[in-house]
Motif scaffolding. Structure first.
Motif, PDB file in Angstrom:
ATOM      1  N   MET E   1       0.849  -1.190   0.000  1.00 16.40           N
ATOM      2  CA  MET E   1       0.000   0.000   0.000  1.00 16.40           C
ATOM      3  C   MET E   1       0.886   1.241   0.000  1.00 16.40           C
ATOM      4  SD  MET E   1      -1.359  -0.030   3.978  1.00 16.40           S
ATOM      5  CE  MET E   1      -0.838  -1.652   4.510  1.00 16.40           C
ATOM      6  N   PRO E   4       0.419   5.546   3.541  1.00 21.11           N
ATOM      7  CA  PRO E   4       0.704   5.001   4.875  1.00 21.11           C
ATOM      8  C   PRO E   4      -0.538   5.007   5.754  1.00 21.11           C
ATOM      9  CG  PRO E   4       2.075   6.926   4.393  1.00 21.11           C
ATOM     10  CD  PRO E   4       1.097   6.798   3.282  1.00 21.11           C
ATOM     11  N   ASN E   7      -2.462   8.092   7.598  1.00 22.64           N
ATOM     12  CA  ASN E   7      -1.951   9.312   7.004  1.00 22.64           C
ATOM     13  C   ASN E   7      -3.015  10.403   7.091  1.00 22.64           C
ATOM     14  OD1 ASN E   7      -0.320  11.010   5.646  1.00 22.64           O
ATOM     15  ND2 ASN E   7      -0.552  10.033   3.653  1.00 22.64           N
ATOM     16  N   GLY E   9      -4.921  14.035   6.168  1.00 24.35           N
ATOM     17  CA  GLY E   9      -5.102  15.034   5.135  1.00 24.35           C
ATOM     18  C   GLY E   9      -5.267  14.482   3.735  1.00 24.35           C
ATOM     19  N   VAL E  10      -5.657  13.215   3.632  1.00 22.68           N
ATOM     20  CA  VAL E  10      -5.771  12.589   2.316  1.00 22.68           C
ATOM     21  C   VAL E  10      -7.188  12.050   2.100  1.00 22.68           C
ATOM     22  CG1 VAL E  10      -5.005  10.627   0.920  1.00 22.68           C
ATOM     23  CG2 VAL E  10      -3.345  11.924   2.260  1.00 22.68           C
ATOM     24  N   VAL E  11      -7.712  12.248   0.915  1.00 18.31           N
ATOM     25  CA  VAL E  11      -8.979  11.616   0.526  1.00 18.31           C
ATOM     26  C   VAL E  11      -8.723  10.797  -0.740  1.00 18.31           C
ATOM     27  CG1 VAL E  11     -11.387  11.984  -0.142  1.00 18.31           C
ATOM     28  CG2 VAL E  11     -10.220  13.657   1.328  1.00 18.31           C
ATOM     29  N   LYS E  12      -8.948   9.519  -0.626  1.00 16.70           N
ATOM     30  CA  LYS E  12      -8.790   8.673  -1.800  1.00 16.70           C
ATOM     31  C   LYS E  12     -10.165   8.543  -2.450  1.00 16.70           C
ATOM     32  CE  LYS E  12      -6.663   4.327  -3.231  1.00 16.70           C
ATOM     33  NZ  LYS E  12      -6.364   4.879  -4.589  1.00 16.70           N
ATOM     34  N   ARG E  13     -10.207   8.921  -3.749  1.00 17.56           N
ATOM     35  CA  ARG E  13     -11.510   8.937  -4.403  1.00 17.56           C
ATOM     36  C   ARG E  13     -11.896   7.604  -5.030  1.00 17.56           C
ATOM     37  NH1 ARG E  13     -11.010  14.890  -6.729  1.00 17.56           N
ATOM     38  NH2 ARG E  13      -9.040  13.947  -7.333  1.00 17.56           N
ATOM     39  N   ASN E  14     -10.934   6.992  -5.680  1.00 15.83           N
ATOM     40  CA  ASN E  14     -11.249   5.749  -6.397  1.00 15.83           C
ATOM     41  C   ASN E  14     -10.849   4.543  -5.556  1.00 15.83           C
ATOM     42  OD1 ASN E  14     -12.092   7.251  -8.578  1.00 15.83           O
ATOM     43  ND2 ASN E  14     -10.003   7.361  -9.398  1.00 15.83           N
ATOM     44  N   VAL E  76     -16.533  15.350   4.594  1.00  9.46           N
ATOM     45  CA  VAL E  76     -15.727  15.017   3.421  1.00  9.46           C
ATOM     46  C   VAL E  76     -16.068  13.603   2.932  1.00  9.46           C
ATOM     47  CG1 VAL E  76     -13.370  14.685   2.563  1.00  9.46           C
ATOM     48  CG2 VAL E  76     -13.877  16.569   4.146  1.00  9.46           C
ATOM     49  N   ALA E  78     -18.877  12.083   3.133  1.00 13.91           N
ATOM     50  CA  ALA E  78     -20.215  11.983   2.529  1.00 13.91           C
ATOM     51  C   ALA E  78     -20.133  11.963   0.998  1.00 13.91           C
ATOM     52  CB  ALA E  78     -21.095  13.140   3.008  1.00 13.91           C
ATOM     53  N   GLU E  79     -19.241  12.786   0.483  1.00 10.66           N
ATOM     54  CA  GLU E  79     -19.129  12.885  -0.978  1.00 10.66           C
ATOM     55  C   GLU E  79     -18.607  11.588  -1.609  1.00 10.66           C
ATOM     56  OE1 GLU E  79     -17.604  16.301  -4.099  1.00 10.66           O
ATOM     57  OE2 GLU E  79     -16.396  15.918  -2.320  1.00 10.66           O
ATOM     58  N   ARG E 111     -27.041   9.822   0.098  1.00 13.43           N
ATOM     59  CA  ARG E 111     -25.940   9.351  -0.758  1.00 13.43           C
ATOM     60  C   ARG E 111     -25.960   7.839  -0.928  1.00 13.43           C
ATOM     61  NH1 ARG E 111     -23.534  13.155  -3.582  1.00 13.43           N
ATOM     62  NH2 ARG E 111     -21.698  11.829  -3.702  1.00 13.43           N
ATOM     63  N   HIS E 165      -9.800  -1.755   5.381  1.00  7.25           N
ATOM     64  CA  HIS E 165      -9.390  -1.060   4.168  1.00  7.25           C
ATOM     65  C   HIS E 165     -10.643  -0.580   3.460  1.00  7.25           C
ATOM     66  CE1 HIS E 165      -5.758  -3.418   4.985  1.00  7.25           C
ATOM     67  NE2 HIS E 165      -5.100  -2.572   4.232  1.00  7.25           N
TER      68      HIS E 165
END
Lengths: 231, 231, 231, 231, 231, 231
Positions: E1, E4, E7, E9-14, E76, E78-79, E111, E165
């Protein structure tokens, strides 16, 4: 037993204590060894902790049943203490109050008590440490208690999950507190001695790098249970 | 009081502190004695524990209200500290984070603070111990905090179950933490002194083997309450 | 990862350990500094506490998954230890039993282990203290455990809320325990060194009476957030 | 205030209650809304839970300070109850005993009390449920209490971390318990009404699929704080 | 992966979600059956409880890492929700605040989210119950949270002791919450089906009075282990 | 008693049960009334809670001692159950695992058991609720247990702080669980009946507005204790 468990308002004066000589010899072993030697029974819940590090005590139980927030019966118990006793105090409901402090410790010590095990709180930690009077308690709290409601002395009690009869042997150290029923003191002593004798040999082997896997013959049962090694 | 309890975003600069001389004299007594002298009020919950053994502190309260995970207001509080103060930090919700460590302790000490009492976590235990800056906290945690949300300084707070107004006297030791309202410092001092005077005499009697049962005259009320002795 | 998390009955023999030199250098920093340097991740829950004061350890993780009341896998783990390792033991359900004591510590030490971090109980505190073998545990209990059910060794585990892969670096002290993923050891080291370099300067300023409010430039953001000073 | 906090042995008879009309209107809002309307202050710790689901209550506080294991003062409090009151009972130390049951509830109800909030235990859950007399407590326990030691009635108390003065408004439901200081009842009512008015609109937007990110304008501050989107 | 753990401040979209058809079929089984079918891994700590009785949910995980007292990242998240998701929210430190209530539930539901699993508190229980939006939480609290500090969305998180995950399958009911790693959804489904098939037969036998001792062939191993019957 | 407390590896087949008729009559009273009638002894700690509301049970104890994470002995106990029994299961160390679920409940019910009281976890809450098989447990957890280590059946056990001998009467409801020693069943029944007879009268008086202060004659002792009324 004719006195019902947890009966309130009773003080039993004549109790039969575990054999003095056996109890003194039990003192050479730690709580963990005694617990093993007993067949893994008799342990107080581990939330009881000594109020200062490296505390150690061994003696015969004078039992007390207290009410939450009330230490009256500790005064009654003081009179029943004989040299070599450890006071074991249960409470009818969980309570962190400081049931015990310097003055009671002075009195208990003068009567020959060696320690207190209490399923409640303790205070005057600094003074008790200076006196060398060890206490195993569930909390430390400056809050004092009243003297208003009867409990009992020298009845069977359940203290921190352990059943204690008056006169049972109590062994306590950094690892916790164990109760050895009076009738089992001698056999427990023998079992503890045997166990400790074996330990020295095991310790030497392990220190030399021998694995427990080999020393205890675990490889076959592990394989039989299905353990598999992967790279 | 004009400032509502727990009001957020306010720093009160001018607070009236308990009389300095009285506070210094209170320092001679332990938390348990002060709690008794107060009539058994003002105690913080016993889950607050000193971060090192034998810690002791006494001073006037600078109060802080923190948000969980946020120590911004401790920096704001530093400016309000005067020599002889003890910082008392409440948190709006239970949180074990390490709100306080070596850097803040250095700052607090430079400002004249004597201790911190915090209903949250503390870190840098090794350094704080070396500095001799005592902290009573609900946890020890390496986890730091953010500086993002306002709390308040020098408003009345409820910290570990105790109501503290800025300027109140705080007495803390191994047995716990007590708040003496500013207006009660002198009378508490007198009561504590009187209590301690009596204790020396009692201690001597108990040490000589006199029982509390006799010294406190408990035998009659125990009998009246129905206590019975059996053999 | 091919081995599923918490898979039972597996021992992975060949694990890749974090770079030895980097790990040794990490040992110079405390858990709090490492946690900050990591970006505030990797911390074990603060209920894990060292069994004696001032304990400190740093090494590479050998991981173990135990069943409640069963320490069989600690014996299996002993064989996988290499000098410089720290054993990290998770348990499938909360359990305070004394999974680890003097004999296992002797074996672990002989294999080169530096410490144990266990989400369960520990016993033989006196002996472990004398040996200088540090343990971070959730409890101290004289109660021993059986050897009956498989767990695993060197699989990824969640221990006290922290995800640990075998070979990760573990840093533990009075403030708690932190896991540094193997791949992050070098960058964490750099970040920790940088952070500590800054701290000396900050400490000196704060010790001289400079306020964090000024040193960190907080006055403007506090005002922007609405902080108001009253008299 | 002339009566010191937690003073023991005092019953204040004449207390000023929050405005009846305002209190009745507060009852239309839940504890969460009131807590927000108050500026996020006045909340009791969340370990207090209703003894049955969907319990709801609102009224003016009659306060009680109890000793652990002793409910004497609840009988004293009964006489001070007026229609529309909620009894708020603090205890000087954590205690799970069943201080309150069917008989006291019958008496409280006959006096016009609407509910009990107690930082201790409750019993007779079945009967209280049948009576529809709601209690928020820290525990449920069949264990009764003695009537031996004085506490106080209608003094300021700290109950489950919240400071409550006699006459304050209490709002309680499934989400918890909030204290609205008497002097803030009207402004809190206005703020709650305003807040709830806004909520209908927000709810409709969110239900239609509008994101809080857009409705609250969060995208810019999130970006400014450094949030980054990855694929 | 590459991202980390934890971590900030990160948004993974896919994210890749577990196979929809397999997840729908998992919904037919309870958390206990799934946990067994997984080989007894993947369970969240049992302190997470549903906010209303008989709650049940199954879906694919959108993960969130929150800061104590701060629910910004839930907005964040929710989107990122797609129909059939279950939001799994970890917190960097234990916190009982009400991070989630009616408005967010309205948004999540709009949603397509089916449930929330949160290692923190929840509020608006009455409204959530009426909406039929189930939440598994560690507490219920009327206390709201701020929106000030970044966490992350769709990174691996440890929530109540379970590693999750994004895209993993989540099964939750009255017995607790289980995470099925995405890659194991199909095999878990097969194992669960097989297990349940066997259970019907076992249930019938046990209901007819057959003993588990005989049905499972336990008498011999019990005797081998040393069990002895006495009169 | 010849069988030592908590002895491991023993099943006692012939136990003497409390008088059936007396036990059936005890069922008419709640746990709180029985606890009072017993003289306030015999109560299990209040952390044991029923798995569904309004659960009620009364019967004779078949006792079990379990190891943490291991329910083997529950299968052994099933054979010892006779119609009208309540199984009481202690565990040698605190453990929340789901030791008991639908299959064992089916077996227990087929043998005539009325309930389980367990100082551990329970699972399959939905199915147990549907079956109407009540369980008082310390936790609910989907986690199953192994069958590897001996405990005992029908020895005296300490379960949640209460000492229970096989054959004792157990009374359990929403308020908790009480153990009535076999020899005390008849006297307890008489005392409970007498107590309840009095309660109807008291209830009526209190409902009519009479105060407990007057009904119990408390005004004089309160005054004697120093209670003072202020305006």
């Amino acid at each position: 037993m004719n006195v019902p468990l947890n009966n309130l308002g009773v003080v039993k004066r004549n109790i039969v204590r575990a054999d003095r000589a056996a109890v003194e010899k039990l003192a050479r072993f730690g709580a963990a060894t005694i617990h093993e030697a007993m067949g893994r029974v008799g342990l107080f819940k581990p939330y009881l902790r000594p109020i200062y590090p490296a505390a150690q005590a061994c003696g015969t139980a004078v039992t007390v049943l207290l009410q939450p927030g009330d230490n009256w019966m500790l005064h009654v118990a003081a009179e029943q203490i004989r040299p070599g006793d450890v006071v074991v105090a249960a409470v009818t409901a969980a309570c962190t109050d400081g049931f015990f402090g310097e003055l009671l410790a002075t009195s208990f010590k003068a009567r020959g008590a060696r320690a207190l095990v209490i399923d409640g709180g303790c205070r005057d930690v600094k003074a008790l440490t200076a006196m060398g009077f060890p206490v195993w308690s569930r909390a430390i709290s400056a809050k004092g208690t009243v003297k208003a409601t009867l409990g009992s002395v020298n009845i069977p009690v359940v203290c921190a999950g352990a059943l204690v009869h008056p006169g049972d042997a109590i062994v306590a150290d950094d690892d916790g507190v164990v109760c050895v029923p009076r009738a089992m003191a001698a056999t427990t002593l023998a079992a503890a001695a045997k166990r400790e004798a074996n330990e020295g040999d095991k310790r030497a082997k392990l220190a030399s790098g021998v694995l427990g896997l080999d020393m205890y013959g675990m490889r076959q049962p592990l394989a039989a249970a299905g353990l598999r090694y992967v790279d």
